[in-house]
Design a protein around this motif. Structure first.
Motif, PDB file in Angstrom:
ATOM      1  N   LEU A 214       0.844  -0.959   0.032  1.00  0.00           N
ATOM      2  CA  LEU A 214      -0.119   0.108   0.077  1.00  0.00           C
ATOM      3  C   LEU A 214       0.624   1.350  -0.103  1.00  0.00           C
ATOM      4  N   THR A 215       1.701   1.114   0.893  1.00  0.00           N
ATOM      5  CA  THR A 215       2.744   2.499   0.919  1.00  0.00           C
ATOM      6  C   THR A 215       3.459   2.485  -0.713  1.00  0.00           C
ATOM      7  N   PHE A 216       4.060   1.598  -1.243  1.00  0.00           N
ATOM      8  CA  PHE A 216       4.637   1.946  -2.518  1.00  0.00           C
ATOM      9  C   PHE A 216       3.685   2.197  -3.433  1.00  0.00           C
ATOM     10  N   SER A 217       2.333   1.582  -3.366  1.00  0.00           N
ATOM     11  CA  SER A 217       1.322   2.080  -4.572  1.00  0.00           C
ATOM     12  C   SER A 217       1.047   3.349  -4.304  1.00  0.00           C
ATOM     13  N   THR A 218       0.734   3.991  -3.119  1.00  0.00           N
ATOM     14  CA  THR A 218       0.365   5.247  -2.960  1.00  0.00           C
ATOM     15  C   THR A 218       1.484   6.248  -3.486  1.00  0.00           C
ATOM     16  N   ILE A 219       2.696   5.919  -3.184  1.00  0.00           N
ATOM     17  CA  ILE A 219       4.243   6.599  -3.698  1.00  0.00           C
ATOM     18  C   ILE A 219       3.977   6.863  -5.038  1.00  0.00           C
TER      19      ILE A 219
END
Length: 111
Positions: A103-108
């Motif tokens: 989720l973190t890398f997807s939002t970045i």
């Protein structure tokens, strides 16, 4: 008196109890295996049928894969049995960290 069964009251010693539990466990594994084969066939059919778009096919196959992982953990790796609380804790903690990372890398990437 000839039909009297010897029951020790101890499940570790009672052979008949262990046989019944083993048969029940094998039945669960066979049903789970059949369900997983069926889910795999559904995934292949989803890809083979040209009527589905990639926006439907990819998430659907991922959903089927998650269901198969759950079957693998609970029936083939015996995570549903008592005494597997520590491995369950580590598996679920790793899953939580993995989901948060994705989720973190997807939002970045998306924003």
């Amino acid at each position: 008196m000839a039909n009297q069964q010897i029951n020790s009251g101890n499940p570790r010693v009672d052979i008949e109890y262990r046989r019944r539990k083993s048969a029940e466990e094998m039945r669960y594994q066979m049903v789970s295996f059949a369900i997983m084969i069926f889910l795999t066939l559904i995934a292949f059919a989803t890809v083979a049928i040209k009527g589905f778009t990639a926006w439907f096919t990819a998430p659907f196959i991922i959903l089927l894969a998650v269901v198969q992982v759950i079957f693998q953990l609970y029936y083939f790796m015996h995570m549903s049995h008592k005494g597997h609380e520590a491995p369950s804790l580590f598996l679920y903690s790793g899953l939580l960290v993995g989901i948060i990372t994705i989720l973190t890398f997807s939002t970045i990437i998306w924003w």
